[in-house]
Design a protein around this motif. Structure first.
Motif, PDB file in Angstrom:
ATOM      1  N   ILE A   1       0.807  -1.230   0.000  1.00 50.91           N
ATOM      2  CA  ILE A   1       0.000   0.000   0.000  1.00 50.91           C
ATOM      3  C   ILE A   1       0.841   1.282   0.000  1.00 50.91           C
ATOM      4  O   ILE A   1       0.298   2.368  -0.121  1.00 50.91           O
ATOM      5  CB  ILE A   1      -1.069   0.044   1.136  1.00 50.91           C
ATOM      6  CG1 ILE A   1      -0.420  -0.030   2.506  1.00 50.91           C
ATOM      7  CG2 ILE A   1      -2.129  -1.030   0.946  1.00 50.91           C
ATOM      8  CD1 ILE A   1      -1.421   0.169   3.649  1.00 50.91           C
ATOM      9  N   VAL A   2       2.154   1.116   0.075  1.00 51.59           N
ATOM     10  CA  VAL A   2       3.019   2.302  -0.039  1.00 51.59           C
ATOM     11  C   VAL A   2       3.217   2.710  -1.501  1.00 51.59           C
ATOM     12  O   VAL A   2       3.825   3.729  -1.793  1.00 51.59           O
ATOM     13  CB  VAL A   2       4.404   2.067   0.617  1.00 51.59           C
ATOM     14  CG1 VAL A   2       4.267   1.932   2.117  1.00 51.59           C
ATOM     15  CG2 VAL A   2       5.085   0.840   0.007  1.00 51.59           C
ATOM     16  N   HIS A   3       2.732   1.872  -2.426  1.00 51.07           N
ATOM     17  CA  HIS A   3       2.829   2.213  -3.856  1.00 51.07           C
ATOM     18  C   HIS A   3       1.452   2.583  -4.395  1.00 51.07           C
ATOM     19  O   HIS A   3       0.432   2.127  -3.878  1.00 51.07           O
ATOM     20  CB  HIS A   3       3.326   0.998  -4.659  1.00 51.07           C
ATOM     21  CG  HIS A   3       4.631   0.465  -4.188  1.00 51.07           C
ATOM     22  ND1 HIS A   3       5.805   1.156  -4.331  1.00 51.07           N
ATOM     23  CD2 HIS A   3       4.952  -0.698  -3.565  1.00 51.07           C
ATOM     24  CE1 HIS A   3       6.790   0.438  -3.806  1.00 51.07           C
ATOM     25  NE2 HIS A   3       6.294  -0.680  -3.328  1.00 51.07           N
ATOM     26  N   TYR A   4       1.453   3.342  -5.475  1.00 51.30           N
ATOM     27  CA  TYR A   4       0.198   3.566  -6.192  1.00 51.30           C
ATOM     28  C   TYR A   4      -0.270   2.230  -6.775  1.00 51.30           C
ATOM     29  O   TYR A   4       0.554   1.362  -7.080  1.00 51.30           O
ATOM     30  CB  TYR A   4       0.422   4.543  -7.362  1.00 51.30           C
ATOM     31  CG  TYR A   4       0.339   5.989  -6.957  1.00 51.30           C
ATOM     32  CD1 TYR A   4      -0.892   6.622  -6.858  1.00 51.30           C
ATOM     33  CD2 TYR A   4       1.490   6.720  -6.670  1.00 51.30           C
ATOM     34  CE1 TYR A   4      -0.977   7.943  -6.487  1.00 51.30           C
ATOM     35  CE2 TYR A   4       1.415   8.041  -6.297  1.00 51.30           C
ATOM     36  CZ  TYR A   4       0.172   8.658  -6.209  1.00 51.30           C
ATOM     37  OH  TYR A   4       0.086   9.961  -5.839  1.00 51.30           O
TER      38      TYR A   4
ATOM     39  N   TRP B   1      -6.038   6.216 -10.841  1.00 48.19           N
ATOM     40  CA  TRP B   1      -5.945   5.284  -9.688  1.00 48.19           C
ATOM     41  C   TRP B   1      -7.298   5.061  -9.014  1.00 48.19           C
ATOM     42  O   TRP B   1      -7.407   4.990  -7.786  1.00 48.19           O
ATOM     43  CB  TRP B   1      -4.932   5.804  -8.652  1.00 48.19           C
ATOM     44  CG  TRP B   1      -3.624   6.135  -9.271  1.00 48.19           C
ATOM     45  CD1 TRP B   1      -2.747   5.261  -9.839  1.00 48.19           C
ATOM     46  CD2 TRP B   1      -3.045   7.437  -9.400  1.00 48.19           C
ATOM     47  NE1 TRP B   1      -1.671   5.931 -10.326  1.00 48.19           N
ATOM     48  CE2 TRP B   1      -1.807   7.274 -10.063  1.00 48.19           C
ATOM     49  CE3 TRP B   1      -3.428   8.718  -9.023  1.00 48.19           C
ATOM     50  CZ2 TRP B   1      -0.969   8.332 -10.362  1.00 48.19           C
ATOM     51  CZ3 TRP B   1      -2.586   9.781  -9.311  1.00 48.19           C
ATOM     52  CH2 TRP B   1      -1.383   9.586  -9.964  1.00 48.19           C
ATOM     53  N   SER B   2      -8.273   4.939  -9.818  1.00 46.67           N
ATOM     54  CA  SER B   2      -9.629   4.782  -9.305  1.00 46.67           C
ATOM     55  C   SER B   2      -9.811   3.454  -8.561  1.00 46.67           C
ATOM     56  O   SER B   2     -10.604   3.356  -7.640  1.00 46.67           O
ATOM     57  CB  SER B   2     -10.560   4.826 -10.509  1.00 46.67           C
ATOM     58  OG  SER B   2     -11.826   5.113 -10.134  1.00 46.67           O
ATOM     59  N   VAL B   3      -9.088   2.458  -9.012  1.00 49.32           N
ATOM     60  CA  VAL B   3      -9.267   1.111  -8.431  1.00 49.32           C
ATOM     61  C   VAL B   3      -8.040   0.777  -7.588  1.00 49.32           C
ATOM     62  O   VAL B   3      -6.931   0.641  -8.111  1.00 49.32           O
ATOM     63  CB  VAL B   3      -9.454   0.056  -9.541  1.00 49.32           C
ATOM     64  CG1 VAL B   3      -9.757  -1.300  -8.932  1.00 49.32           C
ATOM     65  CG2 VAL B   3     -10.566   0.480 -10.501  1.00 49.32           C
ATOM     66  N   ASN B   4      -8.241   0.651  -6.297  1.00 46.29           N
ATOM     67  CA  ASN B   4      -7.084   0.458  -5.411  1.00 46.29           C
ATOM     68  C   ASN B   4      -6.496  -0.943  -5.522  1.00 46.29           C
ATOM     69  O   ASN B   4      -7.140  -1.874  -6.020  1.00 46.29           O
ATOM     70  CB  ASN B   4      -7.458   0.815  -3.966  1.00 46.29           C
ATOM     71  CG  ASN B   4      -8.322  -0.250  -3.350  1.00 46.29           C
ATOM     72  OD1 ASN B   4      -7.842  -1.303  -2.961  1.00 46.29           O
ATOM     73  ND2 ASN B   4      -9.630   0.001  -3.289  1.00 46.29           N
TER      74      ASN B   4
END
Ligand SMILES: Cc1ncc(COP(=O)(O)O)c(C=O)c1O
Length: 364
Positions: A54-57, A249-252
């Motif tokens: 989660i530290v990355h896009y 980045w709409s979709v995590n």
């Protein structure tokens, strides 16, 4: 945006908990239709694995998931676009397609109408009737699509349909799609509950019909509503246009990983389907035994009910809410009457609790 489209959904457990001064786990939510077996254990594992990333896009192209969808459906990856829930895609479509006049087969999910209104378009409804147990009037829809005077540029069709539960077989939907395509109209088939009725899917036909679009979701059958992930299958050029309108980045990444794992867990999918095939008729029978309650046929993981004349949907929903049971009051859905509610099929003990609570209300 034009006003007037009512927004009312199930699934707001947070509000119910606040208002009822309960903990979330003291609420049984029959108002959102989520697979009662929960997500695949592999999806949960994937959520944990994704936490280290989660530290990355997130991957903006959802590469792995689109590849997995391509394998699943035997279509090229560029035929799939991923969205922040199918809702995001529902809202992007009328804008990208410049929809002016759309036809919707109701009573159905309210967001199509809202999305068309946001794009300054107008929605025309063809309604299924109570007497036909809300089975869509396909002939009438076909005639409306072909009527030059209506000049419809898109058709929205939910199959299996929410909140009625009705299903139309793939060959009939295909015929409708062919007719609409011939008129130059886009056909948007929402198969958000499609996993419960695999034989009715029209998704593989997107390769044949350039104006056919099929929506799917990881919310219902895959039980990942909080992660917000769904997809659209359709022609590559249109998907590119839609992606240009999608926020970056709409979709995590957690959602992408969980969806991928869920899609690949055939065992959980089989168990989920088998469970529903047993439990839905069981719940339907118990509800139909209640005096004055009508239960409509359903191909999905919920049932549409009509309460007896003395009990409105609003009063019933409120009374059950006091007991920690949420159901969906459908009286605001155009085409349904004030005694109509929808309940999700949940685990046997939970379903028994609902039936007992309803029986109690009807005795009053
Ligand atoms: C028929 C239908 N389509 C689409 C959606 C949107 O689902 P999501 O945005 O969670 O994929 C819903 C949610 O209730 C629905 O009932």
């Amino acid at each position: 945006m034009k006003a007037g489209v009512l927004r009312s959904h199930g699934g707001n457990v947070y509000e119910a908990a606040r208002q009822g001064r309960r903990r979330l786990d003291q609420i049984v939510d029959f108002s959102a239709s989520i697979n009662p077996l929960g997500p695949s254990p592999r999806a949960i594992q994937a959520v944990r694995a994704e936490l280290s990333r989660i530290v990355h896009y997130p991957d903006p192209d959802c590469t792995e998931l689109r590849k997995a969808l391509a394998d699943h459906w035997r279509l090229p990856p560029n035929r799939f676009m991923i969205g922040n829930g199918s809702s995001e895609l529902i809202y992007l479509l009328p804008l990208a397609l410049s929809i002016r006049r759309a036809l919707v087969v109701g009573p159905t999910f309210s967001e199509y109408e809202r999305a068309v209104a946001v794009a300054e378009g107008r929605m025309i409804r063809v309604q299924a009737g109570r007497r036909e147990q809300y089975q869509p009037p396909i002939g009438k829809v076909a005639r409306a699509v072909q009527r030059d005077r209506l000049n419809v540029d898109a058709l929205f069709f939910c199959n299996p349909n929410s909140p009625t539960g009705s299903v139309v077989q793939a060959d009939e939907v295909l015929e409708l799609a062919v007719l609409a395509s011939r008129q130059g109209a886009w056909v948007i088939v929402d198969e958000t509950f499609g996993e419960y009725c695999n034989q009715a899917t029209i998704l593989p036909q997107i390769a044949r019909l350039p104006r056919l679009l099929v929506l799917r979701s990881f919310t219902k059958f895959y039980a990942l509503p909080a992660l917000r992930i769904g997809y659209l299958a359709g022609p590559e050029t249109l998907l590119r246009n839609l992606r240009d309108r999608q926020p970056p980045w709409s979709v995590n990444q957690v959602a992408q990983g969980a969806a991928l794992a869920a899609l690949q867990d055939a065992t959980h999918a089989r168990q989920s389907l088998a469970f529903m095939e047993r439990e839905r008729p069981r719940l339907a029978r118990s509800l139909a035994r209640l005096p004055g309650v009508a239960v409509f046929p359903s191909a999905a993981n919920f049932l549409l009910l009509e309460l007896p004349s003395g009990l409105s949907a609003a009063v019933c929903a409120k009374a059950l809410r006091r007991q920690g049971l949420l159901i969906r009051d459908c009286s605001s859905v155009p085409g349904l009457n004030r005694r109509t509610v929808r309940v999700a099929v949940k685990l046997p003990g939970q379903n028994r609790r609902l039936v007992a609570a309803l029986a109690g209300l009807l005795r009053r």
